[in-house]
Design an enzyme around this catalytic site. Structure first.
Site, PDB file in Angstrom:
ATOM      1  N   CYS A  50     -19.421   2.337   8.718  1.00 46.03           N
ATOM      2  CA  CYS A  50     -18.653   1.675   9.770  1.00 46.03           C
ATOM      3  C   CYS A  50     -17.421   2.548   9.985  1.00 46.03           C
ATOM      4  O   CYS A  50     -16.577   2.650   9.087  1.00 46.03           O
ATOM      5  CB  CYS A  50     -18.268   0.277   9.318  1.00 46.03           C
ATOM      6  SG  CYS A  50     -17.142  -0.559  10.456  1.00 46.03           S
TER       7      CYS A  50
ATOM      8  N   ARG B 105     -17.977  -2.167  18.013  1.00 46.02           N
ATOM      9  CA  ARG B 105     -17.246  -3.421  17.790  1.00 46.02           C
ATOM     10  C   ARG B 105     -15.958  -3.495  18.598  1.00 46.02           C
ATOM     11  O   ARG B 105     -15.105  -2.601  18.515  1.00 46.02           O
ATOM     12  CB  ARG B 105     -16.928  -3.616  16.299  1.00 46.02           C
ATOM     13  CG  ARG B 105     -16.227  -4.956  16.052  1.00 46.02           C
ATOM     14  CD  ARG B 105     -16.044  -5.288  14.587  1.00 46.02           C
ATOM     15  NE  ARG B 105     -17.309  -5.272  13.899  1.00 46.02           N
ATOM     16  CZ  ARG B 105     -17.556  -4.570  12.791  1.00 46.02           C
ATOM     17  NH1 ARG B 105     -16.604  -3.861  12.244  1.00 46.02           N
ATOM     18  NH2 ARG B 105     -18.733  -4.606  12.232  1.00 46.02           N
TER      19      ARG B 105
ATOM     20  N   CYS C 159       0.339   0.349  10.360  1.00 46.76           N
ATOM     21  CA  CYS C 159      -0.144  -0.672   9.432  1.00 46.76           C
ATOM     22  C   CYS C 159       0.952  -1.558   8.831  1.00 46.76           C
ATOM     23  O   CYS C 159       1.896  -1.076   8.203  1.00 46.76           O
ATOM     24  CB  CYS C 159      -0.936  -0.027   8.307  1.00 46.76           C
ATOM     25  SG  CYS C 159      -1.715  -1.287   7.255  1.00 46.76           S
TER      26      CYS C 159
ATOM     27  N   CYS D  92     -19.636  -5.976   3.723  1.00 45.07           N
ATOM     28  CA  CYS D  92     -18.933  -4.761   4.116  1.00 45.07           C
ATOM     29  C   CYS D  92     -17.640  -4.714   3.301  1.00 45.07           C
ATOM     30  O   CYS D  92     -17.079  -5.762   2.976  1.00 45.07           O
ATOM     31  CB  CYS D  92     -18.617  -4.805   5.614  1.00 45.07           C
ATOM     32  SG  CYS D  92     -17.663  -3.380   6.180  1.00 45.07           S
TER      33      CYS D  92
ATOM     34  N   CYS E  83       0.433   4.899   6.939  1.00 42.72           N
ATOM     35  CA  CYS E  83      -0.221   4.772   8.252  1.00 42.72           C
ATOM     36  C   CYS E  83       0.722   4.031   9.207  1.00 42.72           C
ATOM     37  O   CYS E  83       1.048   2.851   8.951  1.00 42.72           O
ATOM     38  CB  CYS E  83      -1.541   4.030   8.108  1.00 42.72           C
ATOM     39  SG  CYS E  83      -2.538   4.629   6.720  1.00 42.72           S
TER      40      CYS E  83
ATOM     41  N   CYS F   8       0.854  -1.195   0.000  1.00 43.70           N
ATOM     42  CA  CYS F   8       0.000   0.000   0.000  1.00 43.70           C
ATOM     43  C   CYS F   8       0.894   1.250   0.000  1.00 43.70           C
ATOM     44  O   CYS F   8       1.852   1.334   0.770  1.00 43.70           O
ATOM     45  CB  CYS F   8      -0.899  -0.008   1.228  1.00 43.70           C
ATOM     46  SG  CYS F   8      -2.020   1.403   1.264  1.00 43.70           S
TER      47      CYS F   8
ATOM     48  N   CYS G 197     -16.625  -8.997   5.622  1.00 41.75           N
ATOM     49  CA  CYS G 197     -15.993  -7.697   5.350  1.00 41.75           C
ATOM     50  C   CYS G 197     -14.742  -7.899   4.500  1.00 41.75           C
ATOM     51  O   CYS G 197     -13.818  -8.601   4.905  1.00 41.75           O
ATOM     52  CB  CYS G 197     -15.557  -7.035   6.655  1.00 41.75           C
ATOM     53  SG  CYS G 197     -16.885  -6.846   7.823  1.00 41.75           S
TER      54      CYS G 197
END
Ligand code: SAM
Ligand code: DTB
Ligand code: SF4
Length: 348
Positions: free
Chosen positions: A188, A260, A60, A128, A57, A53, A97
């Protein structure tokens, strides 16, 4: 008890600062006023496109900028995703998801995700997706394909955000949330605790979520999974009570939402998870993996639910033709009808 979108920061701070027992007591009262007790929504995650990616972040493992030893892979084939969704349904999940390590999806990626959504939807599961930033048109395309929820987290306060991510702005995240909401998708949206942020940042994140024009239907509270090779790998361990505090305040501020108990369960004791459910958590990620990191074994979760007499929540967004096949009647989580709320259950 009203659903409010006009919370002030001072009000959120006041709730956040309550003595722990008072806070959990109040959160549990709100929980019972708005939700069926002893019931938890069960989602399974699948990484449909892993790693490489371009974003940075700091938490991550999938960022191309950090050496985490993760093997990147192209987008999965539709049939393989459908097979994983069938397995998730058979083991008791009601929502599937699909997560992809994108800054934002390209048109050809979106076409493939749309085919996946159609397949998963045809199984009678809720769908999702979390694919990064979306335009309004992309959000509408996903909605038209039958997508029920879109996950896009704010992660932390707008102030602390700059220490965590430099490749996209907080405002861009808020813009995606508007596009998702305007397309008629369920939102979400939540964050991560344990990245070195202060109490003020946690208050600020919760305030931002609770003052969106409409509360997210689902609010994932993630405990940072500290992955070797990421800049946050050596973050200090979070005080478990601080995690429960986040859950409880989210429950009080956003009474109708599903809160959640998200990433981090693999490091939590059963007792801590029970305290999270007491504080108003009513959704989990279930299955051996989150996206790239571990999650408790399915057998362990099934046993935990049996011990706590927690039932799986029926999917609200599944087509009627599938409702008789709700996993509530299936083997993994059969406890709602057996042990109604008022009857004490067996000891483990
Ligand atoms: N790439 C897309 C994006 O970031 O919008 C979607 C997938 S991304 C992995 C989804 C969310 O997972 C992040 O926003 C973050 O809240 C959460 N997450 C990622 N790594 C995590 C970690 N190590 N611990 C806890 N949560 C994490
Ligand atoms: C969310 O809030 N947490 C999930 C989901 N939404 C996409 C992701 C957690 C990821 C944890 C690290 C990993 O497994 O890669
Ligand atoms: Fe990429 Fe999402 Fe990971 Fe950020 S959180 S690096 S956008 S996969």
């Amino acid at each position: 008890m009203d659903v409010r979108n006009d919370w002030t920061r001072a009000e959120v701070s006041e709730i956040f600062d309550l003595p722990f027992m008072d806070l959990v007591f109040k959160a549990h009262q709100v929980h019972r006023a708005f939700h069926t007790p002893n019931t938890v929504q069960i989602s399974t995650l699948l990484s449909i496109k892993t790693g490489a990616c371009p974003e940075d972040c700091a938490y991550c493992p999938q960022s191309v900028r950090f050496d985490t030893g993760l093997e990147a892979s192209e987008m999965m084939e539709v049939d393989a995703v459908a097979a994983r969704a069938r397995a998730a349904k058979a083991s008791g999940a009601t929502r599937f998801c699909m997560g992809a390590a994108y800054r934002s999806p390209r048109p050809k990626d979106l076409r493939k995700v749309i085919a996946m959504i159609r397949e998963v939807k045809s199984l009678g599961m809720e769908t999702c997706a979390t694919l990064g930033m979306l335009t309004e048109d992309q959000a509408r395309e996903l909605k038209d394909a039958g997508l029920d929820f879109y996950n896009h987290n704010l992660d932390t306060s707008s102030q602390y955000y700059e220490k965590i991510i430099t490749t996209r702005t907080y405002q861009e995240r808020l813009d995606t949330l508007v596009a998702v909401r305007d397309a008629g998708l369920n939102v979400c949206c939540g964050g991560i605790v344990g990245m070195g942020e202060g109490a003020q940042d946690r208050v600020e994140l919760l305030h931002t979520l609770a003052t969106l024009p409409q509360h997210p239907e689902s609010v994932p509270i993630n405990q940072l999974v500290r992955v070797a090779g990421t800049p946050l790998a050596d973050s200090a361990a979070l005080d478990p009570f601080d995690f429960v505090r986040m859950i409880a305040v989210a429950r009080i501020l956003m009474p109708e939402s599903h809160v959640r108990l998200s990433a981090g369960r693999a490091e939590m004791s059963d007792e801590l998870q029970a305290l999270c459910f007491m504080a108003g958590a009513n959704s989990i990620f279930y299955g051996e993996k989150l996206l790239t990191t571990g999650n408790p074994d399915t057998e362990h979760d099934q046993r935990l639910f049996r011990r706590l007499q927690i039932a799986a929540e029926a999917p609200a967004h599944a087509p009627a033709s599938h409702s008789e096949a709700s996993p509530i009647q299936n083997a993994p989580f059969p406890y709602l009808s057996k042990f109604p709320e008022t009857k004490p259950g067996p000891t483990p």
